[in-house]
Write an enzyme that holds these catalytic residues in place. Sequence first.
Site, mmCIF file in Angstrom:
data_model
loop_
_atom_site.group_PDB
_atom_site.id
_atom_site.type_symbol
_atom_site.label_atom_id
_atom_site.label_comp_id
_atom_site.label_asym_id
_atom_site.label_seq_id
_atom_site.Cartn_x
_atom_site.Cartn_y
_atom_site.Cartn_z
ATOM 1 N N GLY A 170 22.825 -116.475 48.621
ATOM 2 C CA GLY A 170 23.103 -116.060 47.250
ATOM 3 C C GLY A 170 24.597 -115.990 47.026
ATOM 4 O O GLY A 170 25.257 -115.073 47.510
ATOM 5 N N ASP A 220 23.224 -121.303 48.762
ATOM 6 C CA ASP A 220 22.832 -121.037 47.383
ATOM 7 C C ASP A 220 22.027 -122.231 46.890
ATOM 8 O O ASP A 220 22.211 -123.363 47.357
ATOM 9 C CB ASP A 220 24.079 -120.831 46.501
ATOM 10 C CG ASP A 220 23.748 -120.168 45.185
ATOM 11 O OD1 ASP A 220 23.898 -118.928 45.069
ATOM 12 O OD2 ASP A 220 23.307 -120.888 44.249
ATOM 13 N N SER A 259 28.585 -101.541 45.557
ATOM 14 C CA SER A 259 29.219 -101.250 44.280
ATOM 15 C C SER A 259 30.612 -101.848 44.262
ATOM 16 O O SER A 259 31.251 -101.979 45.295
ATOM 17 C CB SER A 259 29.330 -99.725 44.088
ATOM 18 O OG SER A 259 29.980 -99.422 42.868
ATOM 19 N N LYS A 272 22.564 -96.099 46.095
ATOM 20 C CA LYS A 272 23.210 -96.952 45.098
ATOM 21 C C LYS A 272 22.550 -96.757 43.728
ATOM 22 O O LYS A 272 23.229 -96.729 42.697
ATOM 23 C CB LYS A 272 23.109 -98.420 45.518
ATOM 24 C CG LYS A 272 23.609 -99.432 44.498
ATOM 25 C CD LYS A 272 25.072 -99.197 44.125
ATOM 26 C CE LYS A 272 25.678 -100.385 43.391
ATOM 27 N NZ LYS A 272 24.880 -100.942 42.324
ATOM 28 N N GLU A 295 26.492 -93.121 36.917
ATOM 29 C CA GLU A 295 27.354 -93.997 36.108
ATOM 30 C C GLU A 295 26.880 -94.046 34.647
ATOM 31 O O GLU A 295 27.682 -93.975 33.726
ATOM 32 C CB GLU A 295 27.303 -95.385 36.751
ATOM 33 C CG GLU A 295 28.084 -96.485 36.105
ATOM 34 C CD GLU A 295 27.736 -97.814 36.779
ATOM 35 O OE1 GLU A 295 27.891 -97.937 38.009
ATOM 36 O OE2 GLU A 295 27.277 -98.739 36.071
#
Lengths: 295, 295, 295, 295
Positions: free
Chosen positions: C10, C33, C115, C167, C174
């Site tokens: 990816g 990918d 993150s 996360k 957030e």
Amino acid sequence: MTAMKLGLIGLGKMGGNMRERIRQAGHTVIGYDRDPELSDVGSLTELVAGLEGPRVVWVMVPAGGPTQSVVDELGDLLEAGDTVVDGGNSRWTDDEKHAEELAAKGIGFVDAGVSGGVWGLENGYALMVGGDKEHVDRLQPIFEALKPEGPYGYVHAGKVGAGHFSKMVHNGIEYAMMQAYAEGWELLQAADSVTDVREIFRSWEQGTVIRSWLLDLAVNALDKDEHLEQLRGYAEDSGEGRWTVEAAIDNAVPLPAITASLFARFASRQDDSPQMKMIAALRNQFGGHSVESAK
Amino acid sequence: MTAMKLGLIGLGKMGGNMRERIRQAGHTVIGYDRDPELSDVGSLTELVAGLEGPRVVWVMVPAGGPTQSVVDELGDLLEAGDTVVDGGNSRWTDDEKHAEELAAKGIGFVDAGVSGGVWGLENGYALMVGGDKEHVDRLQPIFEALKPEGPYGYVHAGKVGAGHFSKMVHNGIEYAMMQAYAEGWELLQAADSVTDVREIFRSWEQGTVIRSWLLDLAVNALDKDEHLEQLRGYAEDSGEGRWTVEAAIDNAVPLPAITASLFARFASRQDDSPQMKMIAALRNQFGGHSVESAK
Amino acid sequence: MTAMKLGLIGLGKMGGNMRERIRQAGHTVIGYDRDPELSDVGSLTELVAGLEGPRVVWVMVPAGGPTQSVVDELGDLLEAGDTVVDGGNSRWTDDEKHAEELAAKGIGFVDAGVSGGVWGLENGYALMVGGDKEHVDRLQPIFEALKPEGPYGYVHAGKVGAGHFSKMVHNGIEYAMMQAYAEGWELLQAADSVTDVREIFRSWEQGTVIRSWLLDLAVNALDKDEHLEQLRGYAEDSGEGRWTVEAAIDNAVPLPAITASLFARFASRQDDSPQMKMIAALRNQFGGHSVESAK
Amino acid sequence: MTAMKLGLIGLGKMGGNMRERIRQAGHTVIGYDRDPELSDVGSLTELVAGLEGPRVVWVMVPAGGPTQSVVDELGDLLEAGDTVVDGGNSRWTDDEKHAEELAAKGIGFVDAGVSGGVWGLENGYALMVGGDKEHVDRLQPIFEALKPEGPYGYVHAGKVGAGHFSKMVHNGIEYAMMQAYAEGWELLQAADSVTDVREIFRSWEQGTVIRSWLLDLAVNALDKDEHLEQLRGYAEDSGEGRWTVEAAIDNAVPLPAITASLFARFASRQDDSPQMKMIAALRNQFGGHSVESAK
């Protein structure tokens, strides 16, 4: 009316009263419960043997594992053409699984959300039903027996799952309505100028925009204990409020009042709030604000 | 820099430190406090006598009555051309009243929201200032002394009232940020798979979207008491969160997260929740659900 | 430092930058990918063939189906003793499934919440990691390469699932922090006395309780478009906010601010609000209040 | 019953119907309105002249300035021993002011919250009344005429202000109840399995926990427009919801569901949401998330 013969599994507070109401309407009910004192027969096998095909069996046991077990057993005991109704508080997402499992054996499945609580025996139970028309139609005499008199209290809400989904939303609305009255009651109790909150609530029972059955119940409760001093501010939740919020999230529907009502119940069950400890800790860190120590 | 002579009224935790920081910058401060141990002079009259016109007097006393009294007294003691700064936590709606009262005597008025808490002496105080340019300009050397070094930490936010309004909104935002971390902390503490919540918080201090000074403070607090077991989940509110919500209502601005944070504090201070007693009472009425009795 | 050889699947916005940062640290990365322009190799088979046992493969593809497919394929291609890391935005509930599936073949599994967004290449990525110590330890050189410099930005949060769970909570926090600033900004914009909201936000960047990286970003955005007139008030959600609320419901943790933030996003995407149609309809029914017709 | 002579000021939708209902009960009403087509007399002076002492005058004009003006005028026109009733939607905090102003002249004051909307003429108006017993007692025949038949619909809630306070809380509860049904309706409309939301609502009218007059109105509305396609999701607020939240803040009472309902109305009136612009701007800043441009 055609008198029917119905198998009913689960004879607790709800199931037991439903058996009585269905019998009062002239139908035959063979009830089964794990508690022999409540049960008409000794086993599910015996219950199934007592019915004639096409059989109809109503399941009224706790959601989740217990309902799954009974559905599995009925899948083995029943035959093609029979129909199972789940009238318990199952999550709507379980219904499709159960329907598929039974459909593989030619057995029909209907989900029925049932409202009415302890008042249902006398007043009737409101029913929200999901499933194929052919299966739902077969149950019609039983639905007629259970529902309140008059043009209300019954709906075929959609395909399999729609009955429990509707009942779930009903309960979500119920959470927020209860919260509405509760917030208003607390605010009135806190106001200096107000001297008689119970009589205010009573006065609202007619002629106001907010009159409702729940308001009548609130007045009943206040008549027993004017300031609810006998109670602790502690409320369980039955699961359906949670599912309502989860369904809202799945559908990206904002549900602020219902969710606030659910969270208020969560908070009511905490002896001390971990998140408010963190707020206290932060206030102390930046402002030197005094904090309260844990007992 | 022009060295100034400033009168400063109120020498508590905030005012005392501000006096020190202004003096460190080379200005002269005559401080007055009701506590003779803290005060440089014996009375407001003496303080005013020690200044030369055009005088500048900074008020740093509790909002409401105490600030009103000092403004009234200064209105009598000062002269046209002098300037009063209210650096306390006054509600912005009081500022216009104070400005008008003093303007009638030719005295200027500036409102200053001050942020920084116990860290301000060392790091500087963030200042949000409201008032006419001519009055604000006169104070510039003092603002320079108080604010943090660098291009931030000071703003002339608008006309009279804008300083306290901005500080109020700052505090409203602060409530919701604290609530955000607090909710996340409680959820992590509740999760089975998570073993070290404090180290998760610490790891967030750099490289994450949610890094902030409040997060640093949270880690400080957890370093002192990993599970905050020494604290009770009890949080006061200073008034500015309430005013923020009221200002939002005045302006028809939805403020769901800030308001939720305020309400969480209200609830944290209740030994038992009246509204949840009503919820419990209603559940008992319609469902025969068991309730918990008050202790 | 031991230079490692890593397979990375990816190579989108996140994966591509991560490949670059890992290579800059001196490790070898074989990237795959579906887009041949981005890929180093022609297939997963080729990628696996390029690594030596015990192999380490980092998966960085969309959560759900795509991640499941890659995990399935890797289960076939890898051997006992190899390790798979899922660094995508998978739901934590998927992690245990993936771990079990791979463990059946002796393959280790680690979940890593990452993150840092578009700033990660330069500043490093904050990493929250879940899994058994032996698997996590093997990855340590890669984690070191990805994380920001200094003592922060990395945590072994707990067992399998704890990385993605942490996360997810990070993202929930957030949401509420963004909502906090957004509510404050709207309220300041609405206030008559305030003349320069952008400069107020800028002044908050230092010396205040609410200083943060998100605040810096807000100022950046206002510098490009002072009143955000180029934007529509429309916000997607990535899924992690929803999962945070669902996890809270599972754990009976009240999450009012985070949930309000999620619901605000849902509402922002509705051209018209069905629920507010019902409110309008009810107001019209009982009060004869005028309603606005649909366009 | 003693037939009374009443002055009634304000003959709009509410006042006009109330005049009729009071007359139907056998009392004499002299009505005054600024609109000569509606008015029985040409001026307040004429109205007062038509009554005999001790006079009773009912004020039914918009809250705030208009009510204040009428109270001021009546203070000049009436005499010691007369009584003024404010039956409009005044904020409870105005009542004490009005009571004091009139008491200085020996004139009594009663505040009356009135519920019933356009249905009141036929069904009666629910009345919540505040004031001293001697003044309230004098009005009893009029209250009897206005209220619904039976034991409900009237309460002497407490001292001056308690009537409007109770009515305000009534309306706050109303907001949250409406929001409850509205949220449930939107969720049902969004569900795939559900085929007939209107019939689900209709079925709830009897036998359910959530049956209420508002639910009946919802069904009425759906019968006119099944999917409410003729309406826009836009809702005004009359002020009493705002006051309810402000009273809660004054008393530190958490009011999450009622406040959520108020904020939903605020949001419904925004063409675009400023706060969600900020959310979009922040998402774009840190994540490179695409944003929607303003039209």
